[in-house]
Motif scaffolding. Structure first.
Motif, PDB file in Angstrom:
ATOM      1  N   ALA A   1     -29.088 -16.305  39.247  1.00 15.40           N
ATOM      2  CA  ALA A   1     -28.231 -15.385  39.997  1.00 15.40           C
ATOM      3  C   ALA A   1     -28.100 -14.043  39.273  1.00 15.40           C
ATOM      4  O   ALA A   1     -28.182 -12.986  39.904  1.00 15.40           O
ATOM      5  CB  ALA A   1     -26.853 -16.007  40.209  1.00 15.40           C
ATOM      6  N   ALA A   2     -27.933 -14.084  37.960  1.00 11.90           N
ATOM      7  CA  ALA A   2     -27.812 -12.839  37.191  1.00 11.90           C
ATOM      8  C   ALA A   2     -29.106 -12.034  37.244  1.00 11.90           C
ATOM      9  O   ALA A   2     -29.076 -10.797  37.418  1.00 11.90           O
ATOM     10  CB  ALA A   2     -27.441 -13.155  35.745  1.00 11.90           C
ATOM     11  N   ALA A   3     -30.238 -12.706  37.126  1.00 14.13           N
ATOM     12  CA  ALA A   3     -31.525 -12.008  37.194  1.00 14.13           C
ATOM     13  C   ALA A   3     -31.730 -11.404  38.577  1.00 14.13           C
ATOM     14  O   ALA A   3     -32.215 -10.267  38.713  1.00 14.13           O
ATOM     15  CB  ALA A   3     -32.658 -12.978  36.860  1.00 14.13           C
ATOM     16  N   GLY A   4     -31.356 -12.132  39.611  1.00 10.04           N
ATOM     17  CA  GLY A   4     -31.502 -11.613  40.966  1.00 10.04           C
ATOM     18  C   GLY A   4     -30.632 -10.399  41.213  1.00 10.04           C
ATOM     19  O   GLY A   4     -31.062  -9.434  41.863  1.00 10.04           O
ATOM     20  N   LEU A   5     -29.434 -10.430  40.686  1.00 12.36           N
ATOM     21  CA  LEU A   5     -28.558  -9.260  40.848  1.00 12.36           C
ATOM     22  C   LEU A   5     -29.098  -8.062  40.076  1.00 12.36           C
ATOM     23  O   LEU A   5     -28.966  -6.915  40.526  1.00 12.36           O
ATOM     24  CB  LEU A   5     -27.136  -9.610  40.403  1.00 12.36           C
TER      25      LEU A   5
END
Length: 147
Positions: free
Chosen positions: A11-15
Motif C-alpha cells: 500500500a505504501a509503495a502504491g501510494l
C-alpha cells in the motif's frame, strides 16, 4: 504478522507511485493507482488478511475443505448413477404405477373399422427413373455452370 506487513508495504509503495504519477500531471491515473494501493491496507485493517492467513495454515480448515470435497463427490456420483439407471427408485415406481393404471379397459378388443372408414388404396408409385436419367440431370446442371 508477516502478511499484514507485506500488505502495508504494498500500500505504501502504491501510494508513492501515485504521488509520482500525480506530479507528472496524470491525475486520473494517479487516483486509480491510489485506489488500488489502498485495497490491501483496507483488508489488513478489517482483519481479512489475518483470517485468510489463519485459514490457509490451519489443518482443521483443510480437513473441512476435504470433507466438503468428499460430500460433493458423493453427490456427483449418486447423480451420475441415477441418470444412468433412468431416474430414482421413487420415480420408477411412480412410472410403473401409471403404466399399470393407464389402460381404461385392458381386456377390451381394438375397435374394428367398417368398410366405409377404410382408407382408399394408394395409387401405384411412379416407376423409378433409370440411372441414365439421373445422370442427365446432373450433366445439365454441370453444363449450365460451365463445368
Amino acid at each position: 504478522m508477516i502478511a499484514e506487513t507485506v500488505c502495508s508495504a504494498v500500500a505504501a509503495a502504491g501510494l508513492g507511485i501515485a504521488a509520482v504519477t500525480a506530479y507528472r500531471r496524470r491525475f486520473l491515473t494517479a487516483a486509480r493507482i491510489a485506489a488500488y494501493s489502498l485495497i490491501p491496507l483496507g483488508l489488513v485493517m478489517t482483519g481479512v488478511v489475518e483470517w485468510a492467513a489463519d485459514t490457509a495454515f490451519s489443518p482443521t480448515a483443510w480437513a473441512g475443505f476435504g470433507v466438503l470435497g468428499g460430500a460433493w463427490a458423493l453427490f456427483a456420483t449418486t447423480r451420475a448413477v441415477e441418470r444412468r439407471r433412468g431416474g430414482s427408485r421413487k420415480e420408477r415406481r411412480a412410472a410403473a404405477r401409471s403404466a399399470e393404471s393407464g389402460a381404461v379397459a385392458p381386456t377390451a378388443s381394438a375397435p374394428s373399422l367398417g368398410q366405409g372408414s377404410r382408407p382408399a388404396s394408394r395409387p401405384a408409385t411412379a416407376p423409378r427413373a433409370t440411372a441414365s436419367d439421373d445422370f442427365s440431370d446432373i450433366e445439365a446442371i454441370l453444363k449450365k455452370h460451365g463445368i
